[in-house]
Structure formats: structure tokens, C-alpha cells
Motif scaffolding. Structure first.
Motif, PDB file in Angstrom:
ATOM      1  N   GLN A   1      -9.576   5.887   6.187  1.00 43.97           N
ATOM      2  CA  GLN A   1     -10.021   7.122   6.860  1.00 43.97           C
ATOM      3  C   GLN A   1     -11.382   7.548   6.318  1.00 43.97           C
TER       4      GLN A   1
ATOM      5  N   GLY B   1     -14.269   3.998  14.596  1.00 43.07           N
ATOM      6  CA  GLY B   1     -13.101   3.853  15.462  1.00 43.07           C
ATOM      7  C   GLY B   1     -12.948   2.435  15.981  1.00 43.07           C
TER       8      GLY B   1
ATOM      9  N   GLU C   1      -9.854   5.371  10.821  1.00 42.20           N
ATOM     10  CA  GLU C   1      -9.610   6.692  11.388  1.00 42.20           C
ATOM     11  C   GLU C   1     -10.800   7.568  11.026  1.00 42.20           C
TER      12      GLU C   1
END
Length: 194
Positions: free
Chosen positions: A116, A136, A141
Motif C-alpha cells: 500500500q 494501481g 493499493e
């Protein structure tokens, strides 16, 4: 919203050259610099990884070109570099995406087991948006702290001109609505990161 314990904060192009108003024109999000600083402080105090991205423009007249003082990070960012307890990376690039810089951001994130990224910086509709889209596409994420970004008024084809606010909103809608990233506020990120 969940912020992973090892989520990387990616601070995109927060450079002195963006203060050259005569070159860039009118900007939006006057509190963006304070929000960027708050995110860096939160990440560093929690020993989370921080990536600082610098754009080394190849355009001769650009305020972001190497050798010009505008290429350097804004002072509040420079003062914070190297101060955190977590991993830190400097990525330099000549294009919009931090994933196409040196060293390889994607490889660094994967090697560290990071899935992330939280994005902040300049410009919302240029390097921040491009980096979020690629994040992405590459399977990360992406979270964009919208009010920790800013951009400038811009003229496009057919004499169309859009304000910084209109461009930023269009980026937010494309990223969030298109499923590339979750677009939130700095407060949302700071609350979720506690």
C-alpha cells in the motif's frame, strides 16, 4: 479505510521550483504544504517507510531542472529527510511516474513487502495522478491524500482553460471513480494511520 502498518508514504515532487508563480500560475489547496508536512511527521514518528520523489526536468527552462535551485526540495521537506525511524528512499525521475524513476520504486516496495502507498505532493493532475494510476496497474493499493496535493490552472486544446480546482477534482474523480486509488483527506489518512 485501513492504512497498513508498513504502508509507504510517497511524497511526490515537493520542490522549490513550484514556488515560481510566474512560471506556473495560480494554484489551489493553500494548506497542502501543511498537510504534506503533517503526513511526513506522522509516518516518521511511527517509523513507517517514506519515499521522497524528485523531478529532474530535462526541459532547459524548467524551474525543476538539475542545477537550478528550484530542483531542490522545499525547506520543510529537506529538514525532515533522514529524520524518521523507518526506511527511507529517494527516487529521481524525468517523467511523470515515480515508478519510472531511479531506483526502481516498484521493486523497492515489493522487496520490502509493501502493498500500500499513500500519495501526497505536486501536481495533483500530473505526477501524483500518474504515479497513482501506475501503482494501481502494478498491483499496489493506492491512497491519495487529496488536500495534501495541489496543481495549477492549465490551458489545453481548443483554447480550453481549466482552473486548478477543476483539474484537481477531475483527477480525484478519475482516480477514485476509475478504481485506481482511494481519494481521501489528510485527516482521513492520519486518523486511519493511528
Amino acid at each position: 479505510m485501513d492504512i497498513e502498518r508498513n504502508a509507504a508514504l510517497v511524497v511526490v515532487d515537493v520542490q522549490q521550483g513550484f514556488e515560481e508563480v510566474g512560471f506556473w500560475g495560480k494554484r489551489n489547496h493553500p494548506a497542502a504544504d501543511d498537510n504534506i508536512a503533517a503526513l511526513i511527521d506522522a509516518w516518521q514518528s511511527a517509523a513507517r517507510p517514506v519515499v521522497f520523489v524528485r523531478h529532474d526536468s530535462v526541459q532547459p527552462g524548467s524551474p525543476l531542472r538539475p542545477g537550478h535551485e528550484g530542483n531542490g526540495f522545499k525547506q520543510y521537506v529537506e529538514r525532515r529527510r533522514g529524520k524518521g525511524g523507518g526506511a527511507e528512499l529517494l527516487v529521481t525521475k524525468t517523467v511523470n511516474s515515480a515508478f519510472l524513476g531511479t531506483p526502481d520504486l516498484g521493486a523497492w516496495l515489493r522487496n520490502a513487502g509493501i502493498g500500500q502507498v499513500v500519495l501526497a505532493g505536486i501536481q495533483t493532475n500530473m505526477c501524483v495522478e500518474t504515479t497513482a494510476r501506475m501503482a494501481g496497474n502494478l498491483g499496489f493499493e493506492a491512497v491519495v491524500a487529496f488536500d495534501a496535493t495541489y496543481t495549477f490552472d492549465l490551458e489545453g486544446p481548443f483554447g480550453w482553460r481549466r482552473s486548478a480546482d477543476e483539474l484537481a477534482m477531475a483527477s480525484a474523480v478519475s482516480l477514485h471513480g476509475g478504481g485506481f486509488a482511494e481519494v481521501v483527506t489528510t485527516r482521513d489518512v492520519l486518523t486511519a494511520a493511528k
